[in-house]
Design an enzyme around this catalytic site. Structure first.
Site, PDB file in Angstrom:
ATOM      1  CD  GLU A  53      -2.838   1.277   2.333  1.00  0.00           C
ATOM      2  OE1 GLU A  53      -2.739   0.526   3.313  1.00  0.00           O
ATOM      3  OE2 GLU A  53      -3.807   2.031   2.150  1.00  0.00           O
ATOM      4  CB  CYS A 246      -7.432   2.819   4.035  1.00  0.00           C
ATOM      5  SG  CYS A 246      -7.820   1.934   5.538  1.00  0.00           S
ATOM      6  CG  ASN A 377      -8.906  -2.384   2.535  1.00  0.00           C
ATOM      7  OD1 ASN A 377      -8.295  -3.449   2.587  1.00  0.00           O
ATOM      8  ND2 ASN A 377      -8.692  -1.414   3.408  1.00  0.00           N
ATOM      9  CD  GLU A 378      -9.221  -2.610   7.701  1.00  0.00           C
ATOM     10  OE1 GLU A 378      -9.438  -1.417   7.976  1.00  0.00           O
ATOM     11  OE2 GLU A 378      -8.257  -3.249   8.143  1.00  0.00           O
TER      12      GLU A 378
HETATM   13  O1  AHR Z   1      -2.058  -1.375   6.678  1.00  0.00           O
HETATM   14  C1  AHR Z   1      -2.513  -0.130   7.060  1.00  0.00           C
HETATM   15  C2  AHR Z   1      -4.033  -0.047   7.049  1.00  0.00           C
HETATM   16  O2  AHR Z   1      -4.567  -0.903   7.988  1.00  0.00           O
HETATM   17  C3  AHR Z   1      -4.697  -0.456   5.773  1.00  0.00           C
HETATM   18  O3  AHR Z   1      -4.732   0.563   4.859  1.00  0.00           O
HETATM   19  C4  AHR Z   1      -6.065  -0.827   6.201  1.00  0.00           C
HETATM   20  O4  AHR Z   1      -6.654  -1.783   5.360  1.00  0.00           O
HETATM   21  C5  AHR Z   1      -5.889  -1.275   7.620  1.00  0.00           C
HETATM   22  O5  AHR Z   1      -6.775  -0.656   8.453  1.00  0.00           O
END
Ligand code: AHR
Length: 669
Positions: A53, A246, A377-378
């Site tokens: 990321e 994220c 993603n989350e």
């Molecule tokens: O890895 C950092 C963040 O942690 C990522 O962007 C997210 O998916 C998680 O909350």
């Protein structure tokens, strides 16, 4: 070992006190039993992968080794990073403009007007510009002559304007065109700036002002930073997850990750703010943007280079739920679905297809063989479920060959987690993505987590995890200690043992600039010239390099090998070599002795032992990168009754050649 010492101590005490000679208490050494003749589930080749990321300056100024910050003058503060550069008698001015830019995607550029002397602009770089003596650095800019005929001088200089290498560009085209030069600094400078000056009266327009190392990964122009990619390749990763995290979601939908805007000519890739720019009040980075020099084509190419399956995550019509929770109405998801469908075509389509042609035009006519896509993603809640359902229906109908990954939300358990798992079972998701950033103790007590998971239904992607040490509130960073790494290793024995449930796992985040991070711990740290692997990196590397192809049942003292007698263990067979691989983690402070029973194989000569151990609080640093590194030694032969000493705070991997048929190196069963 502790018991042995205790027993010896008791005997000595008895002797010293003159007491009648008593029998020393029997010392029981726990037995690690490996059933090499009872192969369990296959270990997916994808098992241990990489999560990338763009956080912590991982892309621009990191893996994408651009040294010029705000190279396209698109930051909202358009001259952020830029200052005047002029010798004593120079006069001139510079200003950002937007009339007739070279690319509508990046509509701003700078006009530099020199009235006398050597006048121009200088760039601070990503927490400075760093260059190494004798290495070549390529300057590449879009330039347009406005007036005069003066050439350009480009160079590396320190704050006192003392040069560390320069080059000249004799002429500038009358219309926008690429100008280049190469600088070979005679000295190393880690706190430098990059400057461009007009060497006489005149005016030029400049855009996409770039300084990059010539020695990139595979020597590609504008390519990736070689030392960092090498570290990734050395993990032998099964997959590369990108672009996050994220960052996929964006704080607002407008700043979500849109892959189509990250391909093609770099000058056309629109720069946007990085969502980590101001996410954490205590770790703000106002100058953190995304140029997308590292875009989807480069991610696919990187995956291919390092032998990893590409695993992109797409936005499912939801911005980050921690931030805005902006939602696309379910009946308006078509553009998002189309992006996912086009992505499959970009990766796998024939060169005659629209997006396959774009891939071919960028230099890769052959497909990238995309097999996985993550949807969101989350994400969590009913809002995610209804959007995932639309993606699932459409993608499965058109591309049943693609494995879909759904979210389990941001926590490793709880109502949201249970709700999502229930729904994903109903919807028939292929794989569910679980995230856990938890203390080391959680990882130890969850090493048996997947022993209890159902064997049918969606499989698990341990998509983001890292052991987070508890730290005093005032401390901003969390250490990348050996202690944390061993907790992860113990947990990973449980992932591997349950390879039928878990085909994919990745530590997160991957990369962090020591002077510009937002999140810690991370797997690899770097500055502008150096990089260092953490103890967690070595755990990932050892598991990745010694994963094997089939799980072998392993027990400690007849019980599941998950913390029994303080030992976490897993075993596998490697089809390529025939080796039996035994991984044992002793996270505690006492050494442990274990008897090794290898049932069903005749151990051959010439095994290997690889150990990662040291002070549990120890960390590696750029200055001292090898405090915790694996050590390897040859083993003559694993004999019947072999006792292995697992040192305190250690991960021990044994590779036992066992190519021949059945046998027994087993003290007892
Ligand atoms: O890895 C950092 C963040 O942690 C990522 O962007 C997210 O998916 C998680 O909350």
């Amino acid at each position: 070992m502790q018991r042995l010492s205790f027993g010896v101590a008791l005997a000595l005490l008895a002797l010293a006190s003159g007491a009648p000679r008593a029998q020393a208490p029997a010392v029981t050494v726990p037995q690690v039993t490996i059933e090499a003749d009872k192969p369990g589930p296959a270990i997916a080749p994808t098992m241990y992968g990489i999560f990338f990321e763009d956080i912590n300056f991982a892309a621009d100024g990191g893996l994408y080794p651009e040294k010029v910050k705000n190279r396209s003058f698109e930051f909202p503060e358009a001259l952020m990073g830029w200052k005047k550069s002029a010798n004593a008698d120079a006069q001139g001015e510079f200003a950002v403009r937007s009339d007739r830019p070279p690319s509508p995607g990046n509509p701003h550029y700078v006009r530099v007007t020199s009235k006398a002397g050597s006048y121009g602009i200088t760039n601070d770089g990503f927490r400075s510009v760093s260059v190494e003596a004798g290495k070549r650095y390529v300057v590449r800019m879009l330039a347009r002559r406005v007036s005069g005929t003066a050439g350009l001088s480009v160079g590396i200089e320190n704050a006192r304007m003392e040069e560390s290498g320069s080059a000249t560009i004799a002429s500038v085209p009358a219309e926008w065109g690429v100008v280049t030069a190469t600088i070979t600094p005679p000295v190393t400078n880690t706190r430098a700036r990059f400057r461009v000056r007009l060497e006489g009266p005149g005016a030029v327009d400049l855009d996409m002002v770039s300084l990059m190392p010539a020695d990139t990964w595979k020597g590609r122009p504008n390519g990736l930073r070689a030392d960092l990619v090498q570290l990734l390749a050395d993990l032998k990763p099964g997959f590369l997850r990108f672009p996050g995290g994220c960052i996929v979601e964006g704080r607002y939908l407008e700043t979500r990750y849109e892959w189509k805007k990250t391909i093609g000519v770099p000058a056309d890739r629109t720069t946007i703010i990085n969502r980590w720019n101001d996410e954490f009040g205590h770790r703000q980075a106002a100058d953190y943007f995304q140029s997308f020099g590292l875009g989807f084509y480069e991610y696919f190419q990187l995956s291919e280079d390092i032998g990893a399956e590409p695993l992109p995550i797409v936005n499912c019509g939801m911005a980050c739920q921690f931030n805005t929770n902006e939602l696309v109405p379910v009946d308006q998801l078509d553009p998002y679905l189309q992006d996912a469908l086009d992505l499959i075509e970009f990766a796998n389509g024939p060169v005659t297809s629209v997006w396959g042609k774009r891939r071919a035009d960028m230099g890769h006519p052959a497909p990238f063989n995309l097999k996985f896509i993550g949807v969101g993603n989350e994400q969590w809640g009913p809002q995610y479920v209804e959007r995932y359902a639309v993606f699932h229906k459409t993608l499965k109908a058109k591309h049943p060959e693609i494995t879909l990954i759904a979210s389990a939300g941001p926590s490793p358990n709880g109502d949201r987690f249970d709700f999502l798992w229930g729904k994903m079972r109903e919807l028939g998701a292929d794989i569910v993505d679980e995230h856990y950033y938890m203390p080391p103790a959680w990882f130890l007590s969850n090493a048996n987590r997947y022993d209890k998971y159902p064997r049918t239904g969606p499989k698990v992607f341990a998509g983001e995890y890292a052991a987070h040490e508890n730290v005093p509130q005032a401390r901003q960073d969390r250490p990348n200690s050996l202690n944390a790494a061993l907790a992860e290793a113990a947990f990973m024995t449980g992932l591997e043992r349950n390879a039928d449930v878990v085909p994919l796992a990745s530590y997160a985040p991957l990369l962090a600039h020591v002077d510009a991070w937002q999140w810690s711990p991370n797997l690899i740290w770097f500055d502008n010239l150096r990089s260092v692997a953490t103890p967690s990196y070595y755990v990932q590397q050892l598991f990745g390099q010694h994963k094997g192809t089939t799980v072998l049942p392993a027990t400690v003292s007849g019980l599941p090998a998950s913390g029994i007698e303080g030992v976490f263990a897993t075993a596998s067979r490697d089809a390529a070599t025939g080796d039996v691989i035994v991984k044992q983690v002793n996270p505690g402070p006492q050494a442990r002795e274990v008897k090794l029973a290898l049932n069903g194989v005749a151990p051959g000569a010439g095994g290997r032992r690889i150990v990662l151990t040291g002070d549990p609080a120890a960390e590696n640093s750029l200055q001292r990168p090898t405090i915790i590194v694996p050590r390897e030694e040859a083993i003559a032969q694993i004999a019947a009754g072999h006792v292995e000493r697992l040192g305190p705070h250690s991960l021990t991997i044994l590779r036992v050649p066992a190519g021949g048929g059945a046998g027994r190196a087993s003290p007892s069963r």
